[in-house]
Design a protein around this motif. Structure first.
Motif, short mmCIF file in Angstrom:
data_model
loop_
_atom_site.label_atom_id
_atom_site.label_comp_id
_atom_site.label_asym_id
_atom_site.label_seq_id
_atom_site.Cartn_x
_atom_site.Cartn_y
_atom_site.Cartn_z
N VAL A 457 114.12 21.95 36.70
CA VAL A 457 113.61 22.41 35.41
C VAL A 457 114.61 23.32 34.67
O VAL A 457 114.80 23.15 33.47
N ARG A 460 117.08 21.17 32.84
CA ARG A 460 116.53 20.42 31.71
C ARG A 460 116.25 21.34 30.54
O ARG A 460 116.48 21.00 29.38
N LEU A 461 115.73 22.53 30.84
CA LEU A 461 115.48 23.51 29.77
C LEU A 461 116.81 23.90 29.13
O LEU A 461 116.90 24.05 27.91
N ARG A 734 108.86 33.42 32.20
CA ARG A 734 108.60 34.28 33.36
C ARG A 734 107.12 34.39 33.62
O ARG A 734 106.65 34.36 34.76
N ALA A 735 106.36 34.49 32.54
CA ALA A 735 104.90 34.59 32.72
C ALA A 735 104.34 33.32 33.32
O ALA A 735 103.42 33.35 34.14
N LEU A 736 104.91 32.19 32.92
CA LEU A 736 104.39 30.92 33.42
C LEU A 736 104.86 30.59 34.82
O LEU A 736 104.41 29.61 35.41
N GLY A 737 105.77 31.37 35.35
CA GLY A 737 106.14 31.11 36.74
C GLY A 737 107.61 30.85 37.00
O GLY A 737 107.96 30.39 38.08
N LEU A 738 108.48 31.14 36.04
CA LEU A 738 109.91 30.99 36.30
C LEU A 738 110.41 32.26 36.98
O LEU A 738 110.25 33.35 36.46
N GLN A 742 115.60 31.61 38.83
CA GLN A 742 115.57 30.39 38.03
C GLN A 742 116.01 30.68 36.59
O GLN A 742 116.66 29.85 35.96
N ARG B 100 101.81 32.97 39.68
CA ARG B 100 101.49 32.65 38.29
C ARG B 100 101.57 31.15 38.01
O ARG B 100 101.10 30.67 36.99
N ARG B 101 102.22 30.40 38.92
CA ARG B 101 102.34 28.97 38.67
C ARG B 101 101.02 28.26 38.95
O ARG B 101 100.66 27.30 38.29
N LEU B 117 110.34 21.86 24.38
CA LEU B 117 109.61 20.84 25.12
C LEU B 117 108.49 20.28 24.26
O LEU B 117 107.95 20.96 23.40
N GLU B 121 105.26 18.03 28.23
CA GLU B 121 106.13 18.83 29.10
C GLU B 121 105.68 20.26 29.17
O GLU B 121 105.76 20.90 30.21
N LEU B 125 104.46 22.26 32.65
CA LEU B 125 105.56 23.16 33.01
C LEU B 125 105.28 24.08 34.21
O LEU B 125 106.07 24.12 35.15
N PRO B 126 104.14 24.84 34.23
CA PRO B 126 103.94 25.75 35.38
C PRO B 126 103.90 25.01 36.70
O PRO B 126 104.45 25.46 37.71
N GLN B 128 105.32 22.15 37.36
CA GLN B 128 106.67 21.66 37.63
C GLN B 128 107.55 22.74 38.22
O GLN B 128 108.38 22.48 39.09
N LEU B 129 107.37 23.96 37.70
CA LEU B 129 108.17 25.08 38.22
C LEU B 129 107.88 25.27 39.70
O LEU B 129 108.72 25.74 40.44
N ARG B 171 97.44 23.60 29.34
CA ARG B 171 98.41 24.08 30.33
C ARG B 171 97.77 25.06 31.28
O ARG B 171 98.03 25.05 32.49
#
Lengths: 826, 257
Positions: A457, A460-461, A734-738, A742, B100-101, B117, B121, B125-126, B128-129, B171
């Motif tokens: 990911v 791709r980002l 970051r909030a979404l889980g990165l 990463q 958080r994912r 995206l 996508e 995303l979460p 996929q992470l 999402r």
């Protein structure tokens, strides 16, 4: 508006200065070049000037007329205090304790003390015949007795002895290291072969001004002579010596220009991004009543101040760099440097160039800033992607320039005409720069898709981010592209040049080592001894004998065994070897005998008693310096007295150092076996050329690396600024889980993509330029060997990409440190 | 117009039995000494599973701060937070990020989606992470429920505000997290899109037992919730069950807002 400009500068000072690091480096480079040039000039002038310090007037003759006759006339003048003619000649000396003889360039010392300029490190100047002072290069001591070999007026060789009374310090003289110098009284110089004085140095009489002296002297002398004051003569001589150095300075300034152009691109990019960040601020200004013009002026005002400050820093950095180089190089090099001489024009040039580039670079972003609608301030935060307009004009212009440019370039290469290829190269390069904005983003996108497949990911980002703002990506990539293109062009061009030069050399000097005797023959055992010497791969015996040519006159001839010789020679392109019944006739001989390829040549023996039959040979005219070449068996028939005249040796391939060692060994072997024999190692000529090319290449690559470094700073800047621009986005990720790792990976991928694509494109374009350039320059010389140094080209790509990666480290760390909340809430 | 109901593979979540997320003695202080700001001054609160709870309060009451701490986006100065049985306060950043994912979903007021995206996508995303692949049946159900079938290939700038929020909700719902945190999700929307979004959040709770915690300042938005928790000056100041717009408005007035 001024308050706004100053407040903006105060707040963003750190970021602006960091962004303008590019200008600092470019200006520093230019200033350092100018300062070093001036320093060198003043150092040389000082040294040369020393010689003419006591001279009120100097008389020289450009046509070589004898000035000796004028000495008495001038001496008689009232305003003249003393006249010193300078006699120059050259001799061979042997210094006790040092083997072999060396060349000594001899100069006469003035009788009159006020005209003596020589500085002594030890001892004293010679007082009479039998005494000499020498320069350090002679490596003699005070008290040494030197053996001098000269030729007298009739051409007869003479030897004499002379005692060293002092050592002269030639510090600052660029030619001091070339050969040793000797200083003798006038009479000795004339004994040693100096015929006419090369100049007359004239000291003023007590109470007389140099103008007066010059006037009187000019009136008194006759013939084609030039009379100058001491200072004028010093400047004239210095200018002569500096000829080469000025050329070097010009070359350096070309590189400086490249650095400045790249810096300009980086600044333009930086300002564009800075202003994009401040869209809302600018819109607010417009809301509260600033006109578009005022906004543009405020941006340019910022650019002006940034330019002035960074140029100032650049000038200081340049002077510092020059001082450092001056201290390191010292005053004993080919380009003598002592201290630092900072000419005003260097400071001015640095300030003007740096400021001008910064302001010019900010023009387009400033105009874009004025197009921000006031309403943008009132809209909710919406960092819309900066979609740049298609830029049809750019595309058309780029094609218009690139296509004919490329045609000229290729045409020039095919024709071998540099004057056609060069403008073609410049035009096509400009075209490529214009088209880069269109070409680079799609390539980055494609590379990104490839990277995304195994980078996950973050990759791709990263690919998406790089293509989101084509103008920014293209600007960053273009700066790097220019640097890499030029560097690879030189690397590839030089490699091909070297390969072609070597091939040409091999054809012209096909033997690695030639052993030849001067008087009489070489001992037959020599061949086997030499073949057994370490480092020698093959040998070929060359018979030398005399035969009678078609006109009956005796002529020297060599005899070789074709197979043996072919195995020993590096190339038989020029030196075509004869088989039985054939004769290889060198051009100079073919001309005098009026022979052409395929003619029949009749040769006989020189000694009528030996009853040698006349034989006929088929002629091959060859482009070589050898005597007539025949098959050795046939030569022996024609000249029974023929004996071993030369031995050709082929050395094992490999390290030039080892080859030179082998030559030394061969020299020792030969010296023992047969003293009056000369060993010529042509392999050293090739090695020297290699060394020169390598050194040149290193220097050029180093200079171009400056442009690449500037471009990489641009990459780092762009990343840093884009990190700030994308705070919210990164916070969301970051909030979404990165994870932090990463996120760092994301930025690293962006840097690698842009730097990688730019460097690959750069080496492809640059390599093509290098090959085409070499072909057009060498086309006239002969057959071209094209060589692509894959290792170095690959290294350029790898290093540039890694450096781009490195540039992302700091911005990435900063991005990863921000907490998700802080980023989103912003 | 019939609205497709989301069907859930596996067993439905039991509502109201375990606490989805809770906090004990939560404090958050910014700065030190005289300039110290006590955003949260000791909060004890429990959010039941399968409930739609709204956190309300005047500006500066600390409601957003509370949500950030509950979601593991920010670290508390003192106190404990549990997500189910997992104590959040002792976790490292990487562990919180992984959480958080899968176990926490977010819907923000604005800037919910990544501009590079497209909708599909962004939605996956979460997951996929975390290297997870979404269940296709569930994915289709969520998309259908949120009416995004035709929009999957569009970039955020090609979507209206309401559509963007719906993508954000999709999402948030896709990994079936323990809790969905929504921070003023209707703040930037017109009343019709806003009502749509709130309706979707509510139905996700009713139809699939999803736990939703929403921060809002709008009483009519809070009326969509099962329960309203009131904050004032960093402390709990009230708790309403089955709120209506009027009861919420009254309660707020009582706070002296």
């Amino acid at each position: 508006m001024r308050t706004v400009v100053l407040a903006q500068l105060r707040t963003h000072a750190a970021r602006l200065i960091a962004s303008s690091l590019a200008v600092v480096i470019a200006v520093g480079f230019v200033v350092a070049t100018l300062v070093l040039n001036e320093t060198s000039r003043s150092t040389v002038l000082e040294t040369v000037g020393a010689r003419y310090v006591g001279s009120a007037a100097v008389v020289t003759s450009s046509s070589g007329e004898s000035l000796a006759g004028d000495v008495a006339t001038l001496d008689a003048l009232d305003s003249v205090g003393a006249v010193a003619p300078t006699y120059e000649t050259g001799v061979q000396v042997e210094v006790p304790g040092r083997g072999g003889s060396q060349y000594l360039s001899v100069q006469s010392v003035a009788d009159a003390p006020q005209l003596r300029w020589e500085q002594l490190s030890t001892g004293r100047l010679p007082r009479g015949t039998g005494e000499i002072a020498v320069s350090d290069r002679a490596r003699a001591q005070v008290g040494d007795v030197l053996t001098v070999s000269t030729y007298d007026a009739d051409g007869e060789a003479m030897t004499s002895e002379i005692t060293v009374t002092g050592l002269v310090d030639l510090r600052g003289d660029p030619e001091a290291g070339l050969y040793a110098r000797g200083f003798v009284p006038e009479q000795t110089a004339r004994e040693w072969g100096a015929t006419h004085p090369t100049e007359l140095r004239i000291a003023a009489g007590p109470g007389f001004e140099s103008d007066q002296v010059v006037r009187d002297v000019t009136a008194a002398v006759t013939g084609d002579v030039v009379v100058r004051t001491g200072e004028e003569q010093a400047e004239e001589t210095a200018a002569d010596m500096m000829g080469n150095a000025t050329a070097l300075a010009s070359v350096l300034l070309v590189f400086g220009t490249v650095a400045v152009v790249v810096a300009g691109l980086v600044i333009a990019n930086t300002f564009a991004v800075l202003l994009a960040q401040r869209t809302r601020e600018l819109a607010l200004l417009r809301c509260v009543g600033a006109t578009a013009r005022q906004v543009r002026r405020s941006v340019l005002g910022e650019a002006l101040v940034t330019g002035l400050v960074s140029s100032g820093l650049g000038v200081a950095a340049g002077i510092g760099l020059a001082a450092l180089i001056s201290a390191l190089v010292g005053s004993n090099s080919a380009i003598p440097l002592s201290g630092v001489a900072v000419p005003f024009h260097a400071v001015l040039a640095g300030m003007v160039v740096g400021t001008l580039v910064t302001v010019l670079a900010a023009l387009a972003p400033a105009r874009a800033a004025t197009r921000v609608a006031p309403l943008a301030a009132l809209r909710p935060v919406d960092p819309a992607p900066l979609r740049s307009r298609p830029g049809v004009l750019r595309l058309v212009l780029g094609l218009l320039v690139a296509v004919p440019g490329t045609a000229l370039l290729v045409g020039g290469a095919v024709m071998g005409e540099v004057l056609v290829a060069l403008p073609g190269g410049v035009l096509s390069f400009l075209g490529i720069v214009l088209l880069a904005q269109r070409a680079v983003p799609p390539v980055v996108a494609a590379a990104g898709r490839l990277a995304g497949r195994f980078g996950g990911v973050p990759a791709r980002l990263a690919a998406g981010n790089a293509t989101r703002n084509p103008r920014r990506t293209a600007a960053t990539a273009t700066a790097l592209l220019i640097g890499v293109t030029l560097t690879s062009a030189f690397v590839v061009g030089a490699a091909s040049t070297r390969a072609t030069a070597q091939a040409g050399l091999a054809a012209e000097f096909p033997t690695d080592v030639v052993v030849e005797g001067f008087s009489g023959e070489l001992p037959g055992t020599l061949v086997s001894t030499l073949t057994g010497t370490e480092g020698v791969e093959r040998s070929a015996s060359v018979l030398a004998g005399t035969v009678a040519g078609p006109d009956g006159e005796p002529v020297g001839a060599f005899g070789v065994d074709r197979d043996e010789a072919a195995a020993t020679l590096r190339s038989t392109e020029d030196l075509v070897l004869p088989g039985p019944g054939q004769a290889s006739v060198p051009e100079w001989l073919a001309e005098s005998w009026a022979l052409r390829d395929g003619d029949r040549l009749a040769l006989g023996g020189v000694n009528p008693d030996q009853e040698v039959p006349v034989r006929e040979f088929t002629v091959r005219v060859i482009d070589a310096d050898n005597p007539l070449l025949l098959d050795s068996a046939e030569l022996r028939t024609l000249a029974p007295d023929a004996s071993l005249g030369q031995v050709w040796l082929r050395l094992a391939d490999g390290d030039p150092e080892r080859q030179l060692d082998a030559v030394d060994r061969i020299t020792d072997v030969v010296a023992e076996a047969s003293p009056d024999t000369q060993v010529t190692g042509l392999v050293t000529v090739r090695a020297e050329i290699d060394e020169i090319l390598d050194a040149l290449l290193l220097v050029v690559t180093g200079l171009l690396a400056v442009a690449v470094v500037i471009a990489l700073i641009g990459v780092g800047n762009t990343l840093a600024l884009s990190v700030v621009e994308r705070r919210q986005e990164n916070g969301l990720l970051r909030a979404l889980g990165l994870t932090r790792g990463q996120l760092r990976g994301l930025l690293a991928w962006e840097a690698v993509l842009v730097a990688g694509v730019a460097s690959v494109l750069g080496v492809v374009v640059g390599g093509s330029y290098g090959l085409i350039g070499a072909a057009s320059v060498l086309g006239e010389v002969g057959d071209i060997v094209l060589d692509i140094p894959w290792l170095q080209v690959g290294a350029i790509v790898v290093v540039a990409t890694l450096a781009g990666l490195l540039a992302s480290v700091l911005p990435a760390r900063r991005a990863a440190r921000t907490s998700p909340v802080a980023a989103i809430a912003a | 117009m019939s609205v497709p109901v989301m069907t859930v593979p596996g067993e439905p979540r039991a509502a109201g039995t375990t606490a989805a997320v809770r906090a004990a003695g939560l404090r958050k202080t910014y700065g030190t000494g005289e300039t110290a700001v006590h955003a949260l001054a000791g909060v004890d609160v429990t959010f039941a599973a399968g409930e739609f709870t709204a956190i309300m309060g005047p500006s500066g009451s600390g409601k957003s701060t509370l949500m950030h701490c509950l979601a593991g986006l920010d670290t508390a100065t003192a106190g404990e937070v549990w997500l189910g049985d997992t104590p959040l306060t002792s976790l490292r950043d990487d562990q919180l990020t992984t959480l958080r994912r899968k176990r926490i979903g977010f819907v923000f007021q604005s800037f919910n989606l990544l501009p590079v995206l497209d909708a599909r996508e962004n939605i996956v995303l979460p997951m996929q992470l975390g290297g997870l692949r979404p269940d296709p049946t569930w994915f289709d159900a969520v998309i259908a429920r949120l009416g995004l079938r035709e929009r999957l290939g569009h970039r955020p700038h090609e979507l209206s505000g309401g559509q963007q929020q719906r993508v954000a909700i999709a999402r948030a719902l896709l990994p079936r997290p323990d809790v969905v945190f929504a921070d003023e999700p209707t703040g930037n929307l017109d009343s019709r899109s806003g009502a749509e979004v709130l309706g979707l959040l509510r139905s996700s709770v009713k139809e699939t037992g999803q736990t939703v915690v929403m921060v809002t300042h709008d009483p009519s938005a809070a009326a969509y919730a099962d329960r309203v928790v009131l904050l004032a000056d960093g402390r709990l100041a009230g708790d309403l069950a089955d709120p209506t717009a009027e009861s919420v408005l009254d309660a707020l007035r009582g706070l002296g807002a």
